[in-house]
Design a protein around this motif. Sequence first.
Motif, PDB file in Angstrom:
ATOM      1  N   PRO A 189      90.790  63.768  43.115  1.00 14.32           N
ATOM      2  CA  PRO A 189      89.602  63.058  42.618  1.00 14.32           C
ATOM      3  C   PRO A 189      89.964  61.958  41.620  1.00 14.32           C
ATOM      4  O   PRO A 189      89.331  60.903  41.599  1.00 14.32           O
ATOM      5  N   GLN A 190      90.994  62.196  40.817  1.00 11.84           N
ATOM      6  CA  GLN A 190      91.390  61.205  39.819  1.00 11.84           C
ATOM      7  C   GLN A 190      91.964  59.950  40.485  1.00 11.84           C
ATOM      8  O   GLN A 190      91.663  58.816  40.071  1.00 11.84           O
ATOM      9  N   SER A 191      92.783  60.147  41.528  1.00  9.41           N
ATOM     10  CA  SER A 191      93.345  58.981  42.212  1.00  9.41           C
ATOM     11  C   SER A 191      92.265  58.225  42.967  1.00  9.41           C
ATOM     12  O   SER A 191      92.331  56.995  43.095  1.00  9.41           O
ATOM     13  N   ARG A 192      91.257  58.926  43.416  1.00 10.27           N
ATOM     14  CA  ARG A 192      90.137  58.255  44.072  1.00 10.27           C
ATOM     15  C   ARG A 192      89.422  57.342  43.073  1.00 10.27           C
ATOM     16  O   ARG A 192      89.094  56.193  43.386  1.00 10.27           O
ATOM     17  N   GLU A 193      89.163  57.858  41.875  1.00 11.05           N
ATOM     18  CA  GLU A 193      88.492  57.057  40.867  1.00 11.05           C
ATOM     19  C   GLU A 193      89.341  55.852  40.466  1.00 11.05           C
ATOM     20  O   GLU A 193      88.814  54.764  40.200  1.00 11.05           O
ATOM     21  N   ALA A 194      90.651  56.038  40.424  1.00 13.03           N
ATOM     22  CA  ALA A 194      91.539  54.925  40.078  1.00 13.03           C
ATOM     23  C   ALA A 194      91.484  53.837  41.142  1.00 13.03           C
ATOM     24  O   ALA A 194      91.492  52.636  40.832  1.00 13.03           O
ATOM     25  N   LEU A 195      91.406  54.238  42.404  1.00 16.96           N
ATOM     26  CA  LEU A 195      91.304  53.261  43.490  1.00 16.96           C
ATOM     27  C   LEU A 195      89.981  52.511  43.432  1.00 16.96           C
ATOM     28  O   LEU A 195      89.934  51.282  43.547  1.00 16.96           O
ATOM     29  N   ILE A 196      88.901  53.255  43.243  1.00 15.95           N
ATOM     30  CA  ILE A 196      87.571  52.641  43.218  1.00 15.95           C
ATOM     31  C   ILE A 196      87.431  51.690  42.038  1.00 15.95           C
ATOM     32  O   ILE A 196      86.668  50.720  42.088  1.00 15.95           O
ATOM     33  N   VAL A 202      89.026  44.986  44.159  1.00 12.10           N
ATOM     34  CA  VAL A 202      88.957  44.812  45.607  1.00 12.10           C
ATOM     35  C   VAL A 202      88.207  45.973  46.259  1.00 12.10           C
ATOM     36  O   VAL A 202      87.435  45.773  47.205  1.00 12.10           O
ATOM     37  N   PHE A 203      88.382  47.190  45.747  1.00  8.41           N
ATOM     38  CA  PHE A 203      87.687  48.342  46.308  1.00  8.41           C
ATOM     39  C   PHE A 203      86.228  48.365  45.880  1.00  8.41           C
ATOM     40  O   PHE A 203      85.357  48.768  46.664  1.00  8.41           O
ATOM     41  N   ARG A 204      85.942  47.934  44.643  1.00  5.81           N
ATOM     42  CA  ARG A 204      84.543  47.880  44.210  1.00  5.81           C
ATOM     43  C   ARG A 204      83.754  46.925  45.100  1.00  5.81           C
ATOM     44  O   ARG A 204      82.631  47.216  45.510  1.00  5.81           O
ATOM     45  N   LYS A 205      84.335  45.775  45.389  1.00  9.08           N
ATOM     46  CA  LYS A 205      83.678  44.802  46.258  1.00  9.08           C
ATOM     47  C   LYS A 205      83.475  45.368  47.658  1.00  9.08           C
ATOM     48  O   LYS A 205      82.401  45.228  48.249  1.00  9.08           O
ATOM     49  N   THR A 206      84.504  46.050  48.171  1.00  8.79           N
ATOM     50  CA  THR A 206      84.404  46.638  49.504  1.00  8.79           C
ATOM     51  C   THR A 206      83.290  47.675  49.573  1.00  8.79           C
ATOM     52  O   THR A 206      82.504  47.698  50.517  1.00  8.79           O
ATOM     53  N   PHE A 207      83.195  48.518  48.539  1.00 13.25           N
ATOM     54  CA  PHE A 207      82.171  49.558  48.542  1.00 13.25           C
ATOM     55  C   PHE A 207      80.769  48.976  48.452  1.00 13.25           C
ATOM     56  O   PHE A 207      79.829  49.507  49.031  1.00 13.25           O
ATOM     57  N   ARG A 208      80.612  47.878  47.724  1.00 11.26           N
ATOM     58  CA  ARG A 208      79.299  47.231  47.679  1.00 11.26           C
ATOM     59  C   ARG A 208      78.916  46.707  49.058  1.00 11.26           C
ATOM     60  O   ARG A 208      77.767  46.832  49.486  1.00 11.26           O
ATOM     61  N   GLN A 209      79.864  46.140  49.756  1.00  4.52           N
ATOM     62  CA  GLN A 209      79.599  45.549  51.061  1.00  4.52           C
ATOM     63  C   GLN A 209      79.350  46.607  52.130  1.00  4.52           C
ATOM     64  O   GLN A 209      78.609  46.364  53.081  1.00  4.52           O
ATOM     65  N   VAL A 240      86.879  61.699  48.708  1.00  2.85           N
ATOM     66  CA  VAL A 240      86.611  60.929  49.916  1.00  2.85           C
ATOM     67  C   VAL A 240      86.368  59.461  49.600  1.00  2.85           C
ATOM     68  O   VAL A 240      85.680  59.109  48.643  1.00  2.85           O
ATOM     69  N   LEU A 241      86.960  58.607  50.402  1.00  2.31           N
ATOM     70  CA  LEU A 241      86.792  57.156  50.255  1.00  2.31           C
ATOM     71  C   LEU A 241      85.724  56.679  51.225  1.00  2.31           C
ATOM     72  O   LEU A 241      85.995  56.157  52.311  1.00  2.31           O
ATOM     73  N   SER A 242      84.498  56.916  50.825  1.00  2.00           N
ATOM     74  CA  SER A 242      83.330  56.515  51.604  1.00  2.00           C
ATOM     75  C   SER A 242      82.140  56.446  50.647  1.00  2.00           C
ATOM     76  O   SER A 242      82.213  56.955  49.532  1.00  2.00           O
ATOM     77  N   PRO A 243      81.040  55.844  51.060  1.00  2.00           N
ATOM     78  CA  PRO A 243      79.894  55.696  50.157  1.00  2.00           C
ATOM     79  C   PRO A 243      79.247  57.025  49.788  1.00  2.00           C
ATOM     80  O   PRO A 243      79.295  58.003  50.548  1.00  2.00           O
ATOM     81  N   GLU A 244      78.635  57.055  48.616  1.00  2.00           N
ATOM     82  CA  GLU A 244      77.773  58.177  48.236  1.00  2.00           C
ATOM     83  C   GLU A 244      76.532  58.166  49.126  1.00  2.00           C
ATOM     84  O   GLU A 244      76.102  57.111  49.606  1.00  2.00           O
ATOM     85  N   PHE A 245      75.920  59.331  49.325  1.00  2.00           N
ATOM     86  CA  PHE A 245      74.741  59.411  50.190  1.00  2.00           C
ATOM     87  C   PHE A 245      73.576  58.582  49.648  1.00  2.00           C
ATOM     88  O   PHE A 245      72.799  58.020  50.419  1.00  2.00           O
ATOM     89  N   ASP A 246      73.434  58.522  48.330  1.00  4.71           N
ATOM     90  CA  ASP A 246      72.345  57.721  47.766  1.00  4.71           C
ATOM     91  C   ASP A 246      72.500  56.250  48.156  1.00  4.71           C
ATOM     92  O   ASP A 246      71.508  55.557  48.428  1.00  4.71           O
ATOM     93  N   ASP A 247      73.731  55.766  48.168  1.00  6.34           N
ATOM     94  CA  ASP A 247      73.982  54.386  48.584  1.00  6.34           C
ATOM     95  C   ASP A 247      73.785  54.231  50.091  1.00  6.34           C
ATOM     96  O   ASP A 247      73.227  53.230  50.558  1.00  6.34           O
TER      97      ASP A 247
END
Length: 315
Positions: free
Chosen positions: A178-185, A189-196, A259-266
Motif C-alpha cells: 500500500p505504501q508503494s502504491r501511494e508513492a506511485l500515485i 504523471v500518475f496523478r494526471k493519468t488517474f484523473r483522465q 491496486v492501481l485503478s480508480p476508486e469506486f467513487d471516482d
Amino acid sequence: MGQQKLMAKAAWLYHVEGLTQAEIGERMNLTRRRVNELLAAALEQGIVRISFSSPLVESVELESRLRDRFRLDDAVVMPAPADPRLLHAVIGRGAAAYLDRLIQTRKPHSIGVGWGATLRETMQHMTPANEPRIDVRSMMGGLTHGSEINTFEIVRGFAEVLKAQCHYFVAPIYAETPQSREALIAQSVFRKTFRQICDVDISYLSAGDMSQHSLQVRYGLPEGTKVSELIARGAVGDLLGRYIDAEGNPVDHPLNRQVLSPEFDDYRRIPCRIIASGGSHKHDILLALARARLPTIMITDAETAMAMLQRAEER
C-alpha cells in the motif's frame, strides 16, 4: 356496430389482414385516431393477445427485468451457449454490436477499457470505424505474466478498430505494498493519468470471480497473496482489481490498498458504465456489482440473468 365488435374488426384487419391504420379508417369510416384507440383498447381488454415464438423473446424479457430490478439504464442478454467455452465469444459479440450502436448514437469523446477474454472477443467483432476524435484509455494496470492474453494490447485493439487515439496505463495491476502504491500515485504523471481514467464518457469492463477461470486469480495476484484469504474476508470477485463482498462493498484486505485503478467513487462519476460478463462462476460477482449499482449497463447471458433475478427476489 357495438364497441366490442368495432375493436374486434379493427384488430382483425390490423393484425391478421395486415392493413395500415389509415386503410382500416377508410374501410370502417373512422378517423386514424379512432382506429388507434380501438387497437389499444383491444389489447388492454384482452380481445387481442399477442404472443411471440422467437427464442429471443426470453432474452428481451430478461433484459426488461434486469433493468427494472437493478435500476439499470440498459441490459443486453445473450442466449447461453450449450458449450461454456463459447461464452466469451457470445457475450463479446453482443457487446460489440451494442458498442457499435452506442458509439454512433452518443458520439463519445473518450472510452475507458479494462482487459479480459470478453473484451478481447468484443474488439475482434466490432465494426471497423473511423473515429480519430475518440480517446481510448486503459483504466487499470495489467498483468505482468501469463501468455493467454496481453492486457496492454486490449486498449490498442479497441483503438485500432475505431481508428481512435490510444492511451496506455503502463503499470502492473498491483503495487508491492500500500505504501508503494501511494508513492506511485503521488507522482505527477500518475496523478494526471488517474484523473483522465475516470474523465471518460463510456467505460467498458468485465468482472472477475474467485475461481481459476479468472486471469486475475491465475496471474495477477501479488506473490504471497492467497485466494483463500480474500474469500475469508468475504470477497466474491473483483472489478478494476478491487475485491468486493456480496453487497458490493470493498473487502478489508491490503490488496484493495495496493491496486492501481480508480476508486469506486471516482468510477461512479462515469456516466455510462458497461460491465460484460457471464457464466455460473460469475453469478456472485455480477449480483454484487448490480446491488452496488456499479454498472449502468449490463451485458450477460440468459442463465446468469435468470440466476441473478432469482437470487435477488429471494431476499
